[in-house]
Write a protein that holds these residues in place. Structure first.
Motif, short mmCIF file in Angstrom:
data_model
loop_
_atom_site.label_atom_id
_atom_site.label_comp_id
_atom_site.label_asym_id
_atom_site.label_seq_id
_atom_site.Cartn_x
_atom_site.Cartn_y
_atom_site.Cartn_z
N THR A 82 -44.81 17.53 34.04
CA THR A 82 -43.85 16.46 33.66
C THR A 82 -43.78 16.43 32.29
O THR A 82 -43.52 15.56 31.57
CB THR A 82 -44.11 15.36 34.21
OG1 THR A 82 -45.53 14.66 34.12
CG2 THR A 82 -43.95 15.32 35.83
N THR B 863 -34.87 13.25 37.60
CA THR B 863 -36.24 13.02 37.14
C THR B 863 -36.19 11.73 36.24
O THR B 863 -35.20 11.51 35.41
CB THR B 863 -37.01 13.78 36.79
OG1 THR B 863 -36.03 14.54 35.53
CG2 THR B 863 -37.16 15.13 37.68
N GLN B 867 -40.73 12.50 36.04
CA GLN B 867 -41.33 12.19 37.34
C GLN B 867 -40.12 12.10 38.24
O GLN B 867 -39.13 11.86 38.08
CB GLN B 867 -42.27 10.90 37.47
CG GLN B 867 -43.45 10.95 36.63
CD GLN B 867 -44.38 9.70 36.61
OE1 GLN B 867 -43.56 8.58 36.64
NE2 GLN B 867 -45.34 10.02 37.13
N ALA B 868 -40.64 12.66 39.67
CA ALA B 868 -39.63 12.72 40.54
C ALA B 868 -39.52 11.08 40.90
O ALA B 868 -40.55 10.23 40.86
CB ALA B 868 -39.99 13.36 41.85
N LYS B 896 -31.45 14.09 34.19
CA LYS B 896 -32.95 13.80 34.09
C LYS B 896 -32.90 12.74 32.78
O LYS B 896 -32.13 12.69 31.68
CB LYS B 896 -33.68 15.04 33.16
CG LYS B 896 -33.86 16.09 33.72
CD LYS B 896 -34.61 17.42 33.13
CE LYS B 896 -34.84 18.40 33.88
NZ LYS B 896 -33.59 19.31 34.42
#
Lengths: 600, 1063
Positions: A82, B863, B867-868, B896
């Motif tokens: 991430t 995201t 992060q999901a 995003k």
């Protein structure tokens, strides 16, 4: 008329009182150039400032970063996949931040210009300039290994006024240009610096300064990276050849000046002055004085809490534990004498110098722990590990890192640990040489360097004299053997992460996996029916019997997600603030709007 | 009555004008009676003096007096505290019936302006002034705080919380853009001497006569440093009349308006469990489940915490006390007057060992040596002591006492069986989480400071003969300030205990004594002393002229001003004080260090002003000043400043006569000034290098850090004064027999060539700060409107209401901006300096997996900061994709959420509208004054410190008890573990920024004269006074909205009882 006279006379009085001295003030808080660059002590203190700004931390500029490798574990965006473009901000996101590399580079560039204006002797100037060149190369290298090419600023940029600012919006130079400049600066440093500084015993103030050998060794390291798959995906052999020549020169220069492998793999860390292994160091001291101290935080954060530390950092994971060969130098996989229940038996001597497992014999705080316990007596209850003490902060992975942990440091002095950091040690010079030799198909030379390392480590030479190395490896096999040797020789020295990057190992080694530790739980047996009994016999019982009969070993999953390193992480993004500041900078390929090819 | 006085005045004037040689006159006996105009009662103790002589008397209890005067040309001067002074020539009539009016006819009030005074009716600048009597009874230890809510355009922040922390004053939304050496504070001038903000705050209200706040170009007369406005104070001087002695004594209690509300230990443990569960993906069992996680608080532990909670702050906090005593003596004759005063203030803190103590004293005398020759001498000083804790764990910060007390979880007891508990298991004990407040308190770890200051002003004034109205004056002021700060920090031992509970989270009474317990925490572990000495002087020589030619009034002044300062300090450190020994350096045997700092500076200025008025209708004023600053290269030392102001008193026009019944006074005024400032670091024009003791590296194995010499900012040889063009237009009006008064000011400040420490527009590659450049342009503007009503219903009942309303804003015309932000929403150019709150557009919280799935089906690949999305996270609107570095254009939304989706989500961040409301009422001896103020227009958000993820060693405010877990999907707050999703600014954290509170209230009762007389007092009053008594609106549940961050010393409410007596 009279009033006029009075008017005049009052003004005259006032004017006398305000004689020009009122406005003749000096800056009493600072020095000016004419002083700094004409005084050998002040000029040296400027160079010392360059050291202070650039010397790496323990483990290197980024630290040991064991949590981003197969050495340890830990949650982070690199492993999670991430990572954001702002996360790697080493490029510098602010003009004035003291951590900005450009500030450090300017300090060096300013020095190289100003020192020439002073009238100090040529030889003195040269010895100072050599150190400055070294650190400019170092600073650039630290950027290039993260991002690939960056702008080359080789003189202090003019800054006042809009025109000068416009001229300073420089684009990124090609990676190859940066590498060439780094090599050139290191050549300059090599030419200007002594192989060894005069270091009289009672005035040992020169130990820790950069030598020509250090410059050569850094050049060797840089060129080995430059030849590695990260920078050299097509494996151009000439890069390996340059790396070989540089590494060879480093080895011969260092040898000629008394450097070599330290006889003892464990205690080499605690030999400070004139340590033959220490090629490029960051000096730490054990002073507690706010102004004079520079303590090494690694020991403090790594050692078990019971010995005055937190035990929170650098806990070895199972991948590293299993990477160490047996004491004959052969890998554990398929080894006749390897047993998973007694995994600690008959391993490479470096295993015992690097990893503390449940029951290790260990000297800490000058106390000789016969057996340093870290098992659970039942469920989640951590067991006392030594008489009259309780280890309340357990190791998460089941292991502690014991490399370079000073055994004689008192618990209260751990925070002031002064162990020096060896950023480049002689073993790395040999490993770089081995790798470059392998890359240029000088395979037997590569074997020789590996053997030297293994010999010092204490591995049995074996009947074939290969110290457990497989005979007749081809180039690929030998590269792998060299990387393995680096993984164990240089464990927790902040090298593994960069090795994994330059050999692009994350996908094959870590992706899709979770890293593991081990838990040991007491179990009763016929002779030791309960833990209370065990406590009375555990110091004297046969150690292997304890493991076989009274310990349950279980795998412990450390990561809470599957590792997902992304291919763009091999060359990081420039942070948004950096791009906003200077639109002439191109973003790195692989990141949003990326147009800079770091492979050129 | 009035006519007769006028008539006598006229005759006297005639006599004076026509007879240059009045010969000997006969001694006369005059008598009379003085009464109070408002009540009609006789006034006792009124000074009746003969002008230009030391003779005089006072009225008796019937208000009567008898006095021998040398001749009919003598002038009697009647003066009494709180009444308008009257001068009456004796003339032929030897009997006087005089009435003295209350001194509130503000048009004739004297307003202090730069280097002189002016009648309120003639003032052309935006100047507010007030008497110290308005606030001298308030329980406030720093003068700045006393001004809160009283002056439109003056913002006052702080000053009501930690003892010894002063309020910060700013005038009209000032701007600075240089990094160091600049100030937003106005210039402070005390008795014509430029002084520091600290000197200002040290003044006791009892020493002050009046204060003027100069908001516009009228401050140009102060040239240097005046472009942020000026606050000009005139201290009390002796007054002609009977010697007056007055005492004031008060006692107050301070307590927090609201103590921060934190989670209990039980609540924190539940919160941490919610976090641990999320970290373990809400899997309960197995080796990866949260039940096996050592950080998880098991049921038995939670149950225990329910009944065993420790509120550290409540244990340490208590009401504190403030006492203040002042005494003033004043009096004198026409020949010589004197004033002497002293004050003593002591305030202790709500935590033991915090206090301030302050003495001030002032004595002055003004003597007429011969006709036209006056000498004045004033000596004043202050002695102060401030005590607070030395708090060095987690970085030296005086607020660490509050942080330590608030952050420590409720499940951690401070002491067990007498042993202090180790709070953080981390190795690094040098953090705020590891800080044990009670041990630092017990060990007397202090950071104290003693200050003393001395100021001596001597002046000589000479009325030059032969030229009427010409006065020469020389003033010399010497100021010496010493301070002696001393810090004493020790180490202390903290203990571990055997733990119980399923996951070892409950302390038992069994202390562990081994090599990890006790651990030594170091709170500085040193003695640090930094005595400093500042020596400065200011010399002024001036020539003033006032004259009247028919209808032309002219006054002019020329001043030469010169000042220099020299500052020295010595910093000494001795490490490792011996535990248990006294706090004296001789008992510390560690490393010793000494550093010295020296600074010097000088200023020279040439000043002039001409004021002109024609028939009191047309007013004009010109001020100029030539100043030099040693901050710049010698060729850039000098800079001229000037201002021009014009005014038109419409109400004095003949055509206005018809309206004069309703409008008593109407004045239009305009001012324009060219100002400037040297708001930057000294010596920016040369390359400076500083050697740092710890700037080098360690050589020789284990050596000390070597000295490293660092180059400082890149010099700018051309750096010079910046420019500030100030415009102000105003209307002053009074209506209905002066009962209603209104004032409107509109201002526009054009600041250009502003000294700017450029960073954003400078390529980072340059690699160094650059000395300030004359670069930016910012325009500030706004208005202030005030109106007041003052009347009495009958002779016993008076009342007044005053309100004001102000607004200000500023616009960036040319400022430092990143090239990559030019043209984007972040580009400040052409926008307000307050662009609003930057944050994310908040959409909601994912409550269930179905919510997430549903969202993802509409927004594939969405995201949040990489992060999901997961249930329990907050989510935001995707408004942009990445920015193209070539065009500075953002791509379309990319699914995003990251830095590209930031936006200005409100118009304004801070409150630009301010208002004040003061109410006053009096009935006989009772008097009530209330000051209320408020502001609005911005946006408040829950502060970062309250949003941050809590830990087992750092608790958070109580609102965090309701967090998302799979069992509590309707929670108000997200799951704490997903901190990157919620610890950003968004509407989720918005709170109203409207604030409105009663700042001060004062109720006093003057005991009737009949009683006081018997007790021997001429005046005796009792009063009750309060600071911050009522907060009308607080949108926060866990803190007072005026307290700033919850983890700072809270806003205090103070209630005071006092007595004021005069002899």
């Amino acid at each position: 008329m009279k009033a006029y006279k009075i008017y005049i006379s009052i003004l005259a009085v006032a004017a006398m009182a305000s004689c020009s001295k009122v406005l003749e003030k000096r800056d009493l808080t600072a020095l000016q150039s004419d002083l700094v660059f004409n005084d050998s002590t002040l000029a040296l203190s400027y160079v010392d400032y360059i050291y202070g700004q650039n010397l790496p931390l323990w483990g290197g500029t980024a630290g040991t970063v064991a949590d981003r490798t197969d050495e340890s574990h830990g949650n982070n965006r690199y492993m999670e996949g991430t990572l954001q473009i702002n996360d790697v901000s080493d490029f510098g996101t602010s003009l004035t931040a003291s951590t900005s590399p450009w500030l450090r580079i300017r300090v060096i560039n300013n020095f190289l210009v100003e020192i020439e204006k002073g009238f100090l002797s040529r030889s003195f100037k040269n010895s100072l300039k050599g150190q400055a060149y070294f650190f400019r190369a170092w600073r650039y290298w630290e950027l290039v290994k993260l991002y690939g090419g960056v702008p080359l600023v080789l003189s202090p940029l003019e800054a006042v006024g809009p025109d000068n600012k416009e001229l300073a919006f420089l684009p990124r130079n090609k990676t190859s240009e940066c590498i060439a400049q780094i090599a050139k600066d290191l050549d300059s440093a090599f030419a200007l610096l002594p192989g060894k500084w005069p270091d009289p015993a009672n005035n040992g103030v020169a130990w820790g300064r950069i030598t020509s050998g250090a410059a050569a060794a850094l050049k060797g390291r840089v060129l080995v990276y430059w030849a590695s798959p990260q920078f050299n995906p097509t494996q151009q052999v000439d890069r390996w050849e340059q790396a070989y020549q540089a590494s060879k020169l480093a080895k011969t220069t260092l040898q000629a000046n008394g450097f070599g492998l330290h006889a003892n793999f464990e205690t080499m860390w605690f030999t400070e002055r004139n340590n033959p292994e220490a090629v490029f160091i960051t000096g730490f001291n054990n002073s507690s004085n706010d102004q004079l101290k520079k303590n090494n935080g690694y020991d403090n954060s790594t050692r078990p809490a019971v010995a005055g530390g937190s035990g929170g950092s650098n806990q070895p994971g199972r991948m590293l534990v299993d990477a160490f060969p047996m004491k004959d130098g052969k890998p554990i996989t398929g080894h006749a004498s390897y047993n998973a229940q007694t995994f600690y038996k008959d391993r490479d001597p470096r295993f015992y110098r690097t990893i503390a497992y449940n029951g290790t014999t260990w000297t800490l705080n000058s106390i000789n722990y016969n057996r340093f316990w870290s098992y659970f007596s039942s469920g989640s209850t951590y067991a006392p590990f030594a008489p009259n003490t309780t280890q309340t902060a357990p190791t998460n992975t089941g292991f502690f890192c014991r490399k370079a942990i000073d055994p004689s440091l008192a618990a209260s002095n751990v925070q002031f640990c002064g162990t020096d950091w060896m950023e480049i040690r002689y073993a790395e010079v040999l490993l770089n040489l081995a790798e470059a030799a392998c890359g240029t198909n000088r395979l037997s030379e590569a074997y020789d360097e590996l053997k030297a390392i293994r010999q010092r480590a204490g591995i049995a030479a074996g009947a074939d004299g290969l110290y457990g190395l497989q005979a007749g490896m081809d180039q690929d096999q030998l590269f792998k053997a060299i990387l393995l040797e680096r993984q164990i020789e240089l464990a927790f020295e902040g090298k593994r992460y960069w090795d994994m990057r330059r050999w692009k190992l994350f996908e094959s080694v870590l992706n899709g996996k979770r890293r593991n530790g081990t838990t040991y739980t007491f179990k009763s047996s016929a002779t030791v029916p309960n833990h209370a009994t065990f406590l009375t016999v555990r110091e004297t019982m046969n150690f292997d019997t304890i493991y076989v009969n009274n310990m349950t070993l279980a795998n412990k999953v450390m990561d809470t997600y599957n590792i997902n390193w992304k291919p763009e992480y091999y060359f990081f993004a420039l942070p948004q603030a950096t791009l906003d500041n200077n639109p002439a900078l191109q973003q790195t390929n692989g990141w949003p709007n990326g147009s800079f090819d770091p492979l050129q | 009555m009035k006519k007769s006085i006028h008539f006598r005045k006229l005759t006297l004037l005639l006599v004076l004008l026509t007879s240059g040689a009045v010969l000997f006159a006969q001694e006369l006996t005059v008598s009379g009676k003085v009464t109070d105009k408002e009540s009609g009662q006789p006034l006792e103790g009124v000074s009746v003096a003969i002008k230009s002589s030391s003779k005089g008397t006072t009225t008796n209890s019937n208000g009567e007096f008898i006095l021998k005067v040398p001749s009919a040309s003598s002038v009697l001067v009647f003066s009494f505290v709180g009444k308008t002074r009257q001068e009456i020539p004796v003339g032929a009539d030897l009997n006087f019936n005089v009435t003295l009016a209350a001194d509130n006819s503000t048009l004739d009030d004297v307003v202090v302006v730069g280097y002189g005074t002016q009648r309120r009716g003639k003032v052309l600048g935006a100047i507010n002034s007030m008497k110290a009597t308005e606030f001298e009874e308030l329980p406030i230890t720093n003068l700045g705080a006393a001004l809160v809510g009283r002056v439109p355009g003056l913002s006052v922040s702080g000053g009501f919380s930690r003892p010894g922390s002063n309020a910060t004053l700013t005038i009209r939304n000032p701007v600075i853009l240089s990094k160091d050496g600049g100030t937003l504070s106005p210039l402070y001038v005390i008795d014509d001497v430029i002084r520091t903000e600290e000197d200002f705050n040290l003044l006791d209200p009892s020493e002050i006569e009046d204060i003027s706040i100069i908001k516009d170009a009228a401050a140009a007369i102060y040239g240097v440093r005046s472009s942020q406005g000026a606050i000009v104070i005139r201290t009390k001087r002796g007054k002609i009349g009977k010697t007056q002695i007055s005492f004031n004594s008060s006692y107050a209690i301070n307590n927090a308006t609201q103590l921060p509300d934190m989670m209990t230990g039980y609540e924190l443990a539940k919160y941490l469990n919610a976090s641990t569960m999320a970290r373990r993906n809400f899997v309960a069992d197995g080796s990866t489940g949260y039940l096996a996680d050592a950080a998880y608080y098991t049921d038995d532990e939670l149950e225990y915490f329910k009944n065993n909670n420790y509120n550290w702050l409540k244990q340490a906090w208590k009401p504190s006390h403030l006492s203040r005593h002042t005494v003033n003596v004043s009096g004198g004759s026409d020949r010589a007057t004197f004033f002497a005063g002293a004050s003593y203030v002591k305030q202790d803190g709500n935590l033991d060992r915090i206090s301030i103590e302050k003495w001030t004293f002032r004595a002055s005398t003004d003597v007429k040596l011969t006709n036209g020759f006056k000498v004045g001498l004033a000596v004043s000083g202050d002695l102060g002591r401030r005590e607070q804790y030395l708090l060095k764990q987690g970085g030296e910060n005086p607020e660490n006492d509050m942080k330590g007390l608030l952050y420590t979880p409720g499940f951690t007891p401070p002491y067990i069986a007498g042993f202090p508990v180790r709070l953080s298991q981390a190795t690094n004990q040098n953090t705020i989480d590891a800080f044990h407040f009670f041990e630092a308190q017990r060990l007397n770890n202090y950071n104290n400071e003693d200050n003393n200051g001395l100021n001596i002003i001597g002046n000589v004034e000479y009325q030059v003969p032969f030229v009427k109205g010409l006065t020469a004056k020389v003033q010399y002021s010497k100021t010496l300030d010493n301070s002696y700060p001393k810090q004493y920090g020790t180490t202390y031992k903290l203990y571990k205990f055997e733990m119980t509970g399923e996951h070892d989270h409950i302390y038992t009474e069994n202390v562990l004594l081994n090599n990890t317990s006790p651990i030594t925490a170091s709170n500085g572990n040193r003695i640090y002393i930094k005595p400093s000495f500042n020596n400065s002087y200011q010399f002024n020589a001036s020539l003033g002229y006032t004259g009247r030619f028919r209808k032309h009034d002219i006054s002019a002044i020329v001043v030469v001003e010169q000042s220099e300062y020299k500052y020295n300090d010595v910093q000494t450190v001795v490490e490792t004080p011996t535990p248990g020994a006294p706090d004296d350096g001789r008992f510390a045997f560690g490393e010793e260090d000494i550093f010295e700092t020296e600074k010097e500076g000088g200023l020279v200025g040439y000043i002039g002003r001409v004021s002109y008025s024609y028939d009191n209708k047309y007013l004009a004023e010109f001020q100029g000043r030539l100043d030099a600053s040693t901050k710049f290269a010698p060729e850039n030392h000098w800079k001229p400043f000037y201002s021009v102001a014009v005014g038109w008193v419409i109400s004095n026009e003949n055509f206005f006569d018809k309206m004069s019944r309703t409008v008593d006074h109407l004045k239009l005024r305009l001012s324009m000034g060219k100002m400037g400032s040297d708001n930057t670091k000294d010596y920016g024009y040369i390359q400076r290098y500083t050697p740092l003791q710890n700037g080098g590296a360690v050589f020789g194995g284990n050596g000390n850090l070597s000295i490293g010499t660092r180059p400082e900012a890149i010099p700018n040889p051309d750096v010079r004064w910046d420019d500030n063009l100030k415009l102000n237009g105003g209307i002053d009006a009074r209506f209905l027999k002066n009962r209603l008064s209104s004032s409107l000011d509109v201002f526009y400040d054009h600041r250009y060539n502003m000294l700017t420490a450029l960073t954003a527009s400078v390529p980072i590659l340059i690699g160094s700060a650059i000395a300030s450049e004359n670069f930016s342009t910012v325009n500030a503007y706004g208005f202030e409107f005030s109106t007041g009503w003052r009347d009495n219903i009958n002779k016993d009942f008076t009342y007044n209401i005053n309100t004001f309303f102000n607004w200000s804003d500023a616009k960036n015309v040319k400022v430092d901006v990143e090239k990559g932000k030019v043209g984007t929403y972040e580009d400040p150019t052409g926008k307000s300096t307050d662009m609003g709150v930057q944050g994310y557009h908040y959409l909601g919280m994912f409550r269930t997996q179905a919510d997430v799935d549903n969202w993802l089906s509409k927004n594939p690949g969405y995201t949040l900061f990489g992060q999901a999305p997961k249930p329990g996270m907050l989510y935001y609107q995707d408004i942009r994709g990445p920015k193209d570095p070539l065009t500075n254009k953002y791509a379309a939304p990319d699914g995003k959420i990251d830095g590209n989706d930031l936006d200005f989500i409100t118009n304004k961040a801070s409150n630009h509208w301010g208002f004040g409301l003061s109410l006053g009422a009096g009935w006989k001896g009772l008097k009530l004054d209330i000051v209320m103020s408020g502001s609005f227009g911005g946006q408040s958000t829950v502060e970062g410190a309250a949003r941050k993820l809590g830990t087992a060693t750092s608790s958070r405010p109580a609102f965090w008890t309701d967090v998302w877990t799979p069992e509590n999907t309707n929670a108000e707050y997200p799951n704490p573990f997903y901190s990157s999703s919620y610890d950003v600014t968004s509407a989720f954290w918005f709170k109203s920024s409207f604030n409105f509170r009663m700042r001060t209230a004062n109720l006093s009762y003057a005991i009737p004269a009949a009683f006081t007389k018997k007790m021997g007092f001429s005046n005796l009053r009792l009063y009750v006074s309060a600071v911050n008594p009522v907060n009308f609106f607080n949108p926060y549940s866990y803190k007072d909205n005026a307290s700033g961050s919850f983890d700072a010393y809270p806003n205090l409410r103070t209630v005071l009882f006092g007595v004021n007596a005069s002899l």
